[in-house]
Design an enzyme around this catalytic site. Structure first.
Site, short mmCIF file in Angstrom:
data_model
loop_
_atom_site.label_atom_id
_atom_site.label_comp_id
_atom_site.label_asym_id
_atom_site.label_seq_id
_atom_site.Cartn_x
_atom_site.Cartn_y
_atom_site.Cartn_z
N MET A 34 11.29 -43.25 -73.17
CA MET A 34 12.33 -44.09 -73.77
C MET A 34 11.91 -45.56 -73.72
SD MET A 34 15.95 -42.29 -72.95
CE MET A 34 16.12 -42.93 -71.29
N ALA A 36 10.45 -49.29 -72.30
CA ALA A 36 10.54 -50.12 -71.09
C ALA A 36 9.50 -49.59 -70.10
CB ALA A 36 11.94 -50.13 -70.50
N HIS A 38 6.54 -48.64 -67.58
CA HIS A 38 6.07 -49.12 -66.28
C HIS A 38 4.88 -48.27 -65.87
CE1 HIS A 38 8.11 -45.55 -64.81
NE2 HIS A 38 9.27 -46.00 -65.28
N GLY A 40 4.56 -45.86 -63.94
CA GLY A 40 4.81 -44.40 -63.90
C GLY A 40 4.53 -43.78 -65.26
N HIS A 41 5.01 -44.43 -66.32
CA HIS A 41 4.71 -43.94 -67.67
C HIS A 41 3.20 -43.99 -67.92
CE1 HIS A 41 8.90 -45.68 -68.50
NE2 HIS A 41 9.04 -44.42 -68.80
N GLY A 151 7.36 -36.29 -66.21
CA GLY A 151 7.26 -36.69 -64.81
C GLY A 151 8.15 -35.82 -63.92
P1 AMP Z 1 11.80 -42.16 -69.45
O1 AMP Z 1 11.24 -43.27 -70.28
O2 AMP Z 1 12.58 -42.59 -68.27
O3 AMP Z 1 12.50 -41.11 -70.29
O4 AMP Z 1 10.54 -41.40 -68.85
C1 AMP Z 1 9.53 -40.88 -69.67
C2 AMP Z 1 8.68 -39.92 -68.86
O5 AMP Z 1 8.07 -40.64 -67.79
C3 AMP Z 1 9.51 -38.79 -68.24
O6 AMP Z 1 8.75 -37.59 -68.32
C4 AMP Z 1 9.67 -39.27 -66.83
O7 AMP Z 1 9.86 -38.21 -65.91
C5 AMP Z 1 8.35 -39.97 -66.58
N1 AMP Z 1 8.46 -40.91 -65.47
C6 AMP Z 1 9.41 -41.86 -65.31
N2 AMP Z 1 9.23 -42.50 -64.14
C7 AMP Z 1 8.14 -41.94 -63.54
C8 AMP Z 1 7.45 -42.15 -62.31
N3 AMP Z 1 7.85 -43.06 -61.44
N4 AMP Z 1 6.37 -41.37 -62.05
C9 AMP Z 1 5.98 -40.43 -62.92
N5 AMP Z 1 6.57 -40.18 -64.11
C10 AMP Z 1 7.65 -40.91 -64.41
#
Ligand code: AMP
Length: 285
Positions: A34, A36, A38, A40-41, A151
């Site tokens: 989504m 933003a 970081h 982790g992404h 993730g």
């Molecule tokens: P989001 O943008 O929050 O929907 O996350 C996109 C993907 O990145 C999802 O599969 C999340 O689980 C993964 N994700 C978000 N934060 C982390 C993190 N700290 N470590 C690993 N993967 C992550």
């Protein structure tokens, strides 16, 4: 590397590019996000590059997975920074569909995931996993990747997507990637930027409480008293309300009394106005 990430706003050219890569024998890996972005992404993007030739990152803040009182309208959006980060990370393409592209007039289908979506976030966010399952199915059908990465940070989401892909015979492999954390244990999240300085100082307690519970569960402790203790510890640290703190089987997500096989401790708790989630593995000795 900065000019290497192709940007797509329309489906047709994206599909043509992906088809050309596939025809050339490249393995395509999709990383839905989504935005933003970081680290982790970016760890997911690095993993995508390690296991395939082409990493495609979708950025779409999906309205159908947010409840009416949730943070859809204030969810952080920063496309130009995201694209710069993706270029640095070596992503091959960014897929940036609009809401109209994803949900044109007349769109009327929804996927209702089964038991993996019950309880935990499924209870406190009604309709959330239906929104997630539907948008992820669309993204997979649009890109047709060989592999899609998710993730473990969103552990229930990962299990819901595994079940949807299995039940609907979708021709894609789902892989989970371990949670990337700050040095103090806080799981990286786009929502961490909502935290004020005082809240940011408290936030790592979330992981600390989970880690301690996981250690004791792995040594055979019963879940119920640990959950009561953990909830009290979080509230004492400044969290509240704690929406859930639970121990679940790592495969089925069924509630666990004592961890006899691999389990997860999962939490969702507010810290001020910010809702944080996290989970850690319990690996019995
Ligand atoms: P989001 O943008 O929050 O929907 O996350 C996109 C993907 O990145 C999802 O599969 C999340 O689980 C993964 N994700 C978000 N934060 C982390 C993190 N700290 N470590 C690993 N993967 C992550």
């Amino acid at each position: 590397m900065s000019d290497k990430t192709l940007r797509f706003d329309r489906l047709e050219p994206l599909r043509e590019q992906v088809d050309a890569w596939r025809a050339g024998g490249d393995r395509i890996v999709l990383v839905p996000t989504m935005g933003a972005l970081h680290s982790g992404h970016l760890a997911l993007v690095a993993h995508a590059k390690a296991i395939g030739q082409r990493a495609i990152v979708s950025i779409f803040v999906n309205p159908t997975q947010f409840g009416p009182n949730e943070d859809f309208s204030r969810y952080p959006r920063d496309t130009e920074t995201d694209l710069a980060l993706l270029a640095q990370a070596g992503a091959d393409a960014a897929w940036l569909p609009s809401v109209e592209t994803m949900y044109p007039t007349g769109f009327s289908t929804r996927i209702e995931p089964g038991p993996a979506a019950e309880g935990l976030c499924g209870t406190v966010r009604p309709g959330h996993f239906s929104g997630v399952a539907t948008v992820v199915t669309k993204l997979i059908n649009q890109v047709r990747p060989d592999i899609a990465l998710f993730g473990e940070k969103d552990f229930q989401q990962l299990q819901v997507i595994r079940s949807v892909v299995r039940d609907l015979d979708m021709a894609v492999t789902i892989e989970g990637v371990p949670t990337l954390r700050e040095a103090d244990g806080l799981a990286l999240s786009s929502r961490n930027r909502y935290l004020g300085a005082r809240e940011r100082a408290i936030a790592p307690r979330l992981h600390a409480v989970l880690a301690e519970m996981a250690e004791r569960l792995a040594r055979g402790a019963e879940a119920a008293p640990l959950i009561a203790e953990g909830t009290t510890a979080l509230e004492a640290a400044g969290f509240g309300p704690v929406q859930y703190l639970e121990v679940r089987d790592a495969q089925t997500l069924a509630p666990v009394v004592r961890a006899e096989r691999e389990a997860r401790v999962l939490v969702a708790a507010y810290l001020g106005a910010t809702r944080l989630i996290d989970n850690v593995a319990v690996v019995p000795a």
